[in-house]
Design an enzyme around this catalytic site. Sequence first.
Site, mmCIF file in Angstrom:
data_model
loop_
_atom_site.group_PDB
_atom_site.id
_atom_site.type_symbol
_atom_site.label_atom_id
_atom_site.label_comp_id
_atom_site.label_asym_id
_atom_site.label_seq_id
_atom_site.Cartn_x
_atom_site.Cartn_y
_atom_site.Cartn_z
ATOM 1 N N CYS A 126 14.741 -10.352 9.344
ATOM 2 C CA CYS A 126 14.782 -10.179 7.964
ATOM 3 C C CYS A 126 16.350 -10.235 7.078
ATOM 4 O O CYS A 126 16.449 -10.311 6.026
ATOM 5 C CB CYS A 126 14.327 -8.982 7.626
ATOM 6 N N HIS A 266 16.835 -5.781 0.601
ATOM 7 C CA HIS A 266 15.709 -6.247 1.434
ATOM 8 C C HIS A 266 14.387 -5.609 0.804
ATOM 9 O O HIS A 266 14.407 -4.465 0.596
ATOM 10 C CB HIS A 266 15.712 -5.950 2.925
ATOM 11 N N ASN A 296 7.032 -7.826 2.200
ATOM 12 C CA ASN A 296 7.987 -8.276 2.697
ATOM 13 C C ASN A 296 7.803 -9.225 3.322
ATOM 14 O O ASN A 296 7.040 -9.890 4.149
ATOM 15 C CB ASN A 296 8.112 -7.167 3.747
HETATM 16 C C1 LIG Z 1 5.103 1.395 7.966
HETATM 17 C C2 LIG Z 1 5.391 2.417 6.956
HETATM 18 C C3 LIG Z 1 5.043 2.304 5.430
HETATM 19 C C4 LIG Z 1 4.472 3.761 7.329
HETATM 20 O O1 LIG Z 1 4.699 4.835 6.540
HETATM 21 P P1 LIG Z 1 4.847 6.473 7.077
HETATM 22 O O2 LIG Z 1 4.931 7.280 5.988
HETATM 23 O O3 LIG Z 1 5.986 6.432 7.826
HETATM 24 O O4 LIG Z 1 3.458 6.399 7.634
HETATM 25 P P2 LIG Z 1 3.328 6.810 9.070
HETATM 26 O O5 LIG Z 1 3.654 5.812 10.247
HETATM 27 O O6 LIG Z 1 3.918 8.458 9.299
HETATM 28 O O7 LIG Z 1 1.539 7.030 9.294
HETATM 29 C C5 LIG Z 1 0.970 8.118 8.692
HETATM 30 C C6 LIG Z 1 -0.379 7.873 8.719
HETATM 31 O O8 LIG Z 1 -0.853 6.761 8.009
HETATM 32 C C7 LIG Z 1 -1.704 6.009 8.944
HETATM 33 N N1 LIG Z 1 -1.480 4.581 8.437
HETATM 34 C C8 LIG Z 1 -0.664 3.714 8.764
HETATM 35 N N2 LIG Z 1 -1.009 2.447 8.230
HETATM 36 C C9 LIG Z 1 -2.009 2.805 7.407
HETATM 37 C C10 LIG Z 1 -2.522 2.005 6.281
HETATM 38 N N3 LIG Z 1 -2.359 0.510 6.105
HETATM 39 N N4 LIG Z 1 -3.625 2.696 5.599
HETATM 40 C C11 LIG Z 1 -3.845 3.890 5.791
HETATM 41 N N5 LIG Z 1 -3.209 4.764 6.739
HETATM 42 C C12 LIG Z 1 -2.357 4.011 7.530
HETATM 43 C C13 LIG Z 1 -1.198 6.125 10.145
HETATM 44 O O9 LIG Z 1 -1.933 5.858 11.245
HETATM 45 C C14 LIG Z 1 -0.941 7.613 10.204
HETATM 46 O O10 LIG Z 1 -1.970 8.391 10.505
HETATM 47 P P3 LIG Z 1 -1.976 9.575 11.379
HETATM 48 O O11 LIG Z 1 -1.129 10.719 10.645
HETATM 49 O O12 LIG Z 1 -3.442 10.179 11.432
HETATM 50 O O13 LIG Z 1 -1.414 9.327 12.745
HETATM 51 C C15 LIG Z 1 6.829 3.080 6.866
HETATM 52 O O14 LIG Z 1 7.246 3.770 7.981
HETATM 53 C C16 LIG Z 1 7.912 1.747 6.796
HETATM 54 O O15 LIG Z 1 8.097 1.297 5.743
HETATM 55 N N6 LIG Z 1 8.680 1.656 7.895
HETATM 56 C C17 LIG Z 1 9.617 0.536 7.749
HETATM 57 C C18 LIG Z 1 9.077 -0.741 7.655
HETATM 58 C C19 LIG Z 1 9.921 -1.883 7.758
HETATM 59 O O16 LIG Z 1 10.878 -1.740 7.010
HETATM 60 N N7 LIG Z 1 9.609 -2.940 8.346
HETATM 61 C C20 LIG Z 1 10.304 -4.225 8.191
HETATM 62 C C21 LIG Z 1 11.719 -4.019 8.345
HETATM 63 S S1 LIG Z 1 12.426 -5.353 8.193
#
Ligand SMILES: CC(C)(COP(=O)(O)OP(=O)(O)OC[C@H]1O[C@@H](n2cnc3c(N)ncnc32)[C@H](O)[C@@H]1OP(=O)(O)O)[C@@H](O)C(=O)NCCC(=O)NCCS
Length: 339
Positions: A126, A266, A296
């Site tokens: 990215c 980004h 993204n």
């Molecule tokens: C991926 C992201 C959105 C997840 O958000 P978060 O608040 O960290 O969520 P978590 O990973 O703690 O997950 C929370 C819960 O939601 C659930 N969950 C994950 N994806 C889900 C979805 N699409 N729909 C519903 N629930 C979902 C998980 O399973 C977890 O459930 P649990 O608590 O029962 O285990 C976030 O971590 C993020 O944006 N990370 C960076 C991603 C990024 O920048 N990537 C590219 C970089 S170039």
Amino acid sequence: MSSPTSRSRKQQPKRTVSIVGTGSYTPEKVLSNGDLERTVETTDEWITTRTGIRERRIAGPDEQTSDLAAKAAMAALENAGLTAEDVDLIIVATVTPDMFFPSTACFVQQKIGAENAACFDISAACAGFLYAIEIAQQFITSHTYDTILVVGAEKLSSIVDWTDRNTCVLFGDGAGAALLQHRAGGHGVISTYMASDGRLSDILYIPGGGSRFPITKENAGDRLNCIKMNGKETYKHAVTSMLDAAHKALAAANLTPADLACIIPHQANLRIIEAIAQRLDVPLDRFVVNLDRFGNTSAAAVAIALDEANRTGRMKVGDYVLLVVFGGGLTWAASVIQW
Ligand SMILES: CC(C)(COP(=O)(O)OP(=O)(O)OC[C@H]1O[C@@H](n2cnc3c(N)ncnc32)[C@H](O)[C@@H]1OP(=O)(O)O)[C@@H](O)C(=O)NCCC(=O)NCCS
């Protein structure tokens, strides 16, 4: 096809580098959060509140990364008032090349008719678009080339595991392009900071399809050629790395966040952008945000946002603009530009 070689560059003073045109292209097909509710266990509410993403674009089966890139490139050429024959070098940043080789840049060259260009791709996930801008700037500063086309282009839908709700809601397809030249008396790229940390390669990666784990008949069902991500770790590093890059690029330009008219980050997660805004003490409305519409798009994200900012007049001549990116590798970078 030929490419220009370096022209007696030793005696000449370094040149400034301006972005003289931008373009972007996103596929027509819209995939909404509501559409994803029907295929994986998720909700529009979860995706919107956790990421800010409402919809993303998905390329058609006959639309390759180079097709998206070529359309963005043509728009940038038109915006710059240049022709494809003017281009000396094409750099495409992508993690979804049409093929391992030839480079996607070569396909773009053929599709736009840039017969005088040398071509290559770079892999910095990215962060690729800013890495490519920095490479381009070095070639222009040193008088090696005059006109460089930089494209960030991705068909991430081809490497998304559509059964994994942790990742499939985040990504989309698209391309953005910029043309770089020296313009006498013009403004341009003032400073760039780039960094990487290969120790953290396993928090965001695609394990298979390369030389380490080729896809075979036996592992074909394991989706090794799809994105794997530790969301929480990625989130944490995205915030700290982009902040660090922003501070370093600003310090090198002798500027502070308060001097910035516009920040183009980004486009991964609105909460990441909000955290950066808060820590830089810059109001959120100075950030260009389009992830609600495109998700993204990896190397394309900041390039598409730059083009939108250009076309909607968000940047006036003389404004200081910060571009800041983060991606797998890990890789991250920031550039300060005077528009
Ligand atoms: C991926 C992201 C959105 C997840 O958000 P978060 O608040 O960290 O969520 P978590 O990973 O703690 O997950 C929370 C819960 O939601 C659930 N969950 C994950 N994806 C889900 C979805 N699409 N729909 C519903 N629930 C979902 C998980 O399973 C977890 O459930 P649990 O608590 O029962 O285990 C976030 O971590 C993020 O944006 N990370 C960076 C991603 C990024 O920048 N990537 C590219 C970089 S170039």
